[in-house]
Write an enzyme that holds these catalytic residues in place. Structure first.
Site, mmCIF file in Angstrom:
data_model
loop_
_atom_site.group_PDB
_atom_site.id
_atom_site.type_symbol
_atom_site.label_atom_id
_atom_site.label_comp_id
_atom_site.label_asym_id
_atom_site.label_seq_id
_atom_site.Cartn_x
_atom_site.Cartn_y
_atom_site.Cartn_z
ATOM 1 N N LYS A 186 -28.115 32.576 -93.293
ATOM 2 C CA LYS A 186 -28.299 33.662 -92.315
ATOM 3 C C LYS A 186 -27.018 33.768 -91.490
ATOM 4 C CE LYS A 186 -29.322 35.084 -88.526
ATOM 5 N NZ LYS A 186 -28.559 36.111 -87.744
ATOM 6 N N GLY A 238 -23.850 26.877 -83.898
ATOM 7 C CA GLY A 238 -24.038 27.922 -82.896
ATOM 8 C C GLY A 238 -24.211 27.312 -81.520
ATOM 9 N N SER A 239 -24.893 28.037 -80.661
ATOM 10 C CA SER A 239 -24.999 27.597 -79.268
ATOM 11 C C SER A 239 -26.073 26.522 -79.107
ATOM 12 C CB SER A 239 -25.327 28.787 -78.371
ATOM 13 O OG SER A 239 -26.613 29.274 -78.681
ATOM 14 N N GLU A 241 -28.418 26.341 -76.882
ATOM 15 C CA GLU A 241 -29.741 26.881 -76.572
ATOM 16 C C GLU A 241 -30.463 27.294 -77.858
ATOM 17 O OE1 GLU A 241 -26.844 27.645 -75.091
ATOM 18 O OE2 GLU A 241 -27.293 26.475 -73.292
ATOM 19 N N GLY A 243 -29.795 26.171 -80.805
ATOM 20 C CA GLY A 243 -30.020 24.913 -81.523
ATOM 21 C C GLY A 243 -31.316 24.248 -81.083
ATOM 22 N N GLU A 260 -24.347 21.700 -85.238
ATOM 23 C CA GLU A 260 -22.962 21.784 -84.731
ATOM 24 C C GLU A 260 -23.008 22.754 -83.564
ATOM 25 O OE1 GLU A 260 -20.274 20.226 -85.637
ATOM 26 O OE2 GLU A 260 -20.728 19.447 -87.624
ATOM 27 N N CYS A 294 -15.571 26.574 -80.692
ATOM 28 C CA CYS A 294 -16.466 25.568 -80.107
ATOM 29 C C CYS A 294 -15.715 24.379 -79.540
ATOM 30 C CB CYS A 294 -17.466 25.107 -81.150
ATOM 31 S SG CYS A 294 -16.685 24.612 -82.693
ATOM 32 N N GLU A 395 -20.017 26.483 -70.929
ATOM 33 C CA GLU A 395 -19.182 26.992 -72.007
ATOM 34 C C GLU A 395 -18.999 28.501 -71.819
ATOM 35 O OE1 GLU A 395 -20.792 27.088 -76.065
ATOM 36 O OE2 GLU A 395 -18.908 26.189 -76.709
HETATM 37 P P1 NAP Z 1 -25.936 31.707 -81.227
HETATM 38 O O1 NAP Z 1 -26.427 32.784 -80.367
HETATM 39 O O2 NAP Z 1 -26.509 30.349 -81.106
HETATM 40 O O3 NAP Z 1 -26.071 32.244 -82.714
HETATM 41 C C1 NAP Z 1 -25.789 31.459 -83.831
HETATM 42 C C2 NAP Z 1 -26.641 31.922 -84.993
HETATM 43 O O4 NAP Z 1 -28.029 31.700 -84.699
HETATM 44 C C3 NAP Z 1 -26.522 33.405 -85.288
HETATM 45 O O5 NAP Z 1 -26.621 33.616 -86.669
HETATM 46 C C4 NAP Z 1 -27.731 33.974 -84.572
HETATM 47 O O6 NAP Z 1 -28.129 35.220 -85.051
HETATM 48 C C5 NAP Z 1 -28.751 32.913 -84.869
HETATM 49 N N1 NAP Z 1 -29.907 32.896 -83.975
HETATM 50 C C6 NAP Z 1 -30.069 33.498 -82.757
HETATM 51 N N2 NAP Z 1 -31.288 33.203 -82.251
HETATM 52 C C7 NAP Z 1 -31.916 32.420 -83.154
HETATM 53 C C8 NAP Z 1 -33.186 31.773 -83.205
HETATM 54 N N3 NAP Z 1 -34.071 31.872 -82.208
HETATM 55 N N4 NAP Z 1 -33.502 31.020 -84.290
HETATM 56 C C9 NAP Z 1 -32.627 30.879 -85.296
HETATM 57 N N5 NAP Z 1 -31.413 31.473 -85.309
HETATM 58 C C10 NAP Z 1 -31.047 32.225 -84.254
HETATM 59 O O7 NAP Z 1 -24.397 31.471 -81.068
HETATM 60 P P2 NAP Z 1 -23.287 32.595 -80.949
HETATM 61 O O8 NAP Z 1 -23.281 33.067 -79.536
HETATM 62 O O9 NAP Z 1 -23.426 33.565 -82.024
HETATM 63 O O10 NAP Z 1 -21.997 31.682 -81.244
HETATM 64 C C11 NAP Z 1 -21.303 31.022 -80.260
HETATM 65 C C12 NAP Z 1 -21.821 29.599 -80.048
HETATM 66 O O11 NAP Z 1 -21.704 28.800 -81.216
HETATM 67 C C13 NAP Z 1 -21.030 28.849 -79.003
HETATM 68 O O12 NAP Z 1 -21.902 28.150 -78.159
HETATM 69 C C14 NAP Z 1 -20.185 27.873 -79.795
HETATM 70 O O13 NAP Z 1 -19.776 26.743 -79.111
HETATM 71 C C15 NAP Z 1 -21.056 27.562 -80.942
HETATM 72 N N6 NAP Z 1 -20.270 27.139 -82.093
HETATM 73 C C16 NAP Z 1 -20.268 25.819 -82.461
HETATM 74 C C17 NAP Z 1 -19.510 25.382 -83.531
HETATM 75 C C18 NAP Z 1 -19.492 23.938 -83.962
HETATM 76 O O14 NAP Z 1 -19.080 23.644 -85.054
HETATM 77 N N7 NAP Z 1 -19.918 23.020 -83.147
HETATM 78 C C19 NAP Z 1 -18.763 26.292 -84.266
HETATM 79 C C20 NAP Z 1 -18.779 27.626 -83.885
HETATM 80 C C21 NAP Z 1 -19.550 28.037 -82.790
HETATM 81 P P3 NAP Z 1 -27.571 36.581 -84.360
HETATM 82 O O15 NAP Z 1 -26.112 36.414 -84.160
HETATM 83 O O16 NAP Z 1 -27.881 37.601 -85.373
HETATM 84 O O17 NAP Z 1 -28.295 36.722 -83.067
#
Ligand code: NAP
Ligand code: MG
Length: 491
Positions: A186, A238-239, A241, A243, A260, A294, A395
């Site tokens: 996804k 991803g984020s 929250e 996670g 991650e 990240c 963040e």
């Molecule tokens: P996000 O809101 O957590 O989204 C990540 C993914 O999860 C997207 O595909 C999103 O879909 C999906 N998602 C949203 N709500 C969900 C739910 N309730 N259940 C399952 N999946 C869901 O993160 P983002 O804002 O797109 O990305 C930025 C964040 O990712 C930052 O916090 C960053 O630090 C973190 N990040 C971490 C790493 C690492 O390796 N540690 C690498 C890159 C980014 P939609 O986008 O379609 O809503």
């Protein structure tokens, strides 16, 4: 010379889901639109997968897991991965351009990922023929041979963010193919195209239908995947929250989960460091990908004797970074991914001065000409930041660096660790003893000494504390896609 023609994959046709090797519409017929972060133009209409489409994809992945794919020998999976690496390399410019156009990564930076992507796919290919269990001695009273078998974990649900779509897709699909798992991926709704095209290339490389499935859609699509009872493992980037929501959703069927998540990483510059080397690295440790990274070193601790000098040096470097459209090869600072992300970053630009931080450079949106169609933020530096300020704790995920003064090693380590995150950290010093102490005492998954951001498929990357669990890169990456079976044979 970088060619900037439009990739053939952006052809004006709606993008469908990829399930069981077929391009299909969502059963509901629903679609959503993806716009270019840089130009604001419509890039594609995409199928919006609902829970029923996720279910179809999981069924296809299960059937493929139990079907011919399970009989692929390690060397055959390796051959598939090597063919995939070749196909990805041949099409690399177009794949990278999909990210440049869709999520706004500057083209020169996007092109720079070629080597890492190739090394990764070839690393996963190597891993396919290196999976092994162990023979273990035991103290059972009768003669019993005991050994372990490593088996693929099964159907993997992978959910990735928008900030590095092509690379994230490769780091989820690569270990799946190496170990003989299957996957439902996804992508983020703001960056689906390169993962979709990457999955098509898997089919071209000889991956059987159903092994790699892609369900484009929104957060609800990811939620359906993370709650699906027949998914064996969730691999999430991803984020924090989101996670936490996924961990809760996975509990119903006790899935294996790797996380991650985000960070607020400390980058520590001691007064004895090579300040000429530290200056650009400290700046780009935050401003790379407009801060949408990240592991960004967003809490920059500088030892007091060189504090003001470094604030001024890093600010001068930041103020000279070329801000521009994503397709301009000169551009270093591209747009933020979306209006939503801009609103989030803007709120912190307002908050910094309110909390008492000193704005040294940036702090504002950049507009004019081509930049009016997206959301650019000037590289921003806040000085005299203190630990309790929200800009130092949360963040931001934008081009915002917080510079904090410190006086001693013990003090700075304590402050560096005073965070719920633990993804990465940096240390700059010419004193090897000081460096080694900091390496040992910083509670984070990656520590860089006298540089920032090195990554390699052979080296584990991942979080301590609320930055997650599990590692990507290294042996643990592959192991997270395997089960261990203990076997006893009476001899
Ligand atoms: P996000 O809101 O957590 O989204 C990540 C993914 O999860 C997207 O595909 C999103 O879909 C999906 N998602 C949203 N709500 C969900 C739910 N309730 N259940 C399952 N999946 C869901 O993160 P983002 O804002 O797109 O990305 C930025 C964040 O990712 C930052 O916090 C960053 O630090 C973190 N990040 C971490 C790493 C690492 O390796 N540690 C690498 C890159 C980014 P939609 O986008 O379609 O809503
Ligand atoms: Mg989103």
């Amino acid at each position: 010379m970088i060619e900037t023609r439009r990739p053939a994959f952006i052809d004006g046709k709606p993008k469908q889901l990829l399930i069981d090797g077929q391009h299909v519409d969502a059963l509901s017929g629903k679609t959503f639109q993806s716009f270019s972060a840089s130009t604001g133009e419509l890039v594609a209409d995409l199928a919006l997968a609902g829970a029923e489409d996720v279910d179809r994809a999981v069924r296809a992945a299960r059937a493929a897991f139990e079907g011919p794919w399970s009989r692929f020998k390690p060397a055959e999976r390796q051959a598939v991965l090597l063919r995939l690496a070749d196909l990805v390399d041949a099409e690399f410019q177009d794949l990278a351009l999909l990210d440049v156009i869709e999520m706004g990564r500057p083209i020169t930076a996007a092109m720079g990922l070629r080597g890492m992507l190739q090394r990764s796919l070839r690393h996963f290919a190597g891993a396919a023929t290196a999976i092994h269990g162990e023979t273990l001695s035991n103290s059972f009273p009768v003669d019993l041979l005991s050994y372990t078998l490593k088996e693929p974990v099964g159907v993997v649900g992978a959910i990735i963010p928008w900030n590095g779509p092509l690379f994230s897709a490769a780091w989820k699909i690569g270990p799946v193919l190496a170990t003989g798992c299957t996957i439902v991926l996804k992508p983020a709704e703001d960056a689906s195209l390169s993962p979709l095209r990457f999955a098509e290339l898997c089919l071209e490389a000889g991956v059987p239908p159903g092994v790699v499935n892609v369900v484009t859609g929104a957060g609800e699509t990811g939620a359906a995947l993370s709650a699906h009872p027949d998914v064996d493992k969730i691999a999430f980037t991803g984020s924090c929250e989101t996670g936490q929501r996924i961990i809760a959703a996975s509990a119903g069927s006790v899935k294996k989960v790797t996380m991650e998540l985000g960070g607020k990483s400390p980058n520590i510059i001691f007064a004895d460091a090579d300040l000429d080397a530290a200056t650009p690295a400290a700046a780009m440790g935050v401003f790379n990908n407009s801060g949408q990274v990240c592991a960004a070193g967003t809490r920059l601790f500088v030892e007091r004797p060189v504090y003001e000098e470094m604030v001024q040096r890093i600010a001068a470097f930041a103020a000279n970074l070329k801000i521009g459209p994503s397709l301009d090869p000169e551009t270093v600072i591209g747009p933020l991914v979306s209006a939503k992300q801009f609103a989030r970053v803007s709120s912190y630009l307002d908050l910094g001065p309110q909390e008492g931080a000193r704005l040294v450079t940036g702090g504002h949106r950049v507009t004019g000409g081509a930049l009016d169609q997206g959301h650019w933020v000037a590289p921003t530096i806040f000085a005299d930041v203190t630990d309790e300020m929200r800009i130092a704790r949360e963040e931001i995920f934008g081009p915002v660096s917080c510079i904090l003064p410190f006086d001693s090693l013990d003090e700075v380590i304590g402050r560096a660790n005073a965070t719920r995150f633990g993804l990465a950290g940096g240390v700059w010093t010419r004193d090897i003893g000081k460096a080694m102490t900091a390496v040992k005492r910083i509670r984070a998954g990656s520590i860089w000494v006298n540089h920032y951001f090195a990554m390699d498929p052979s080296v584990p990357f991942g979080g301590y504390k609320m930055s997650g669990y599990g590692r990507e890169g290294g042996a643990e990456h592959i192991d997270a896609y395997l089960q261990t079976k203990g076997v006893w044979i009476r001899t």
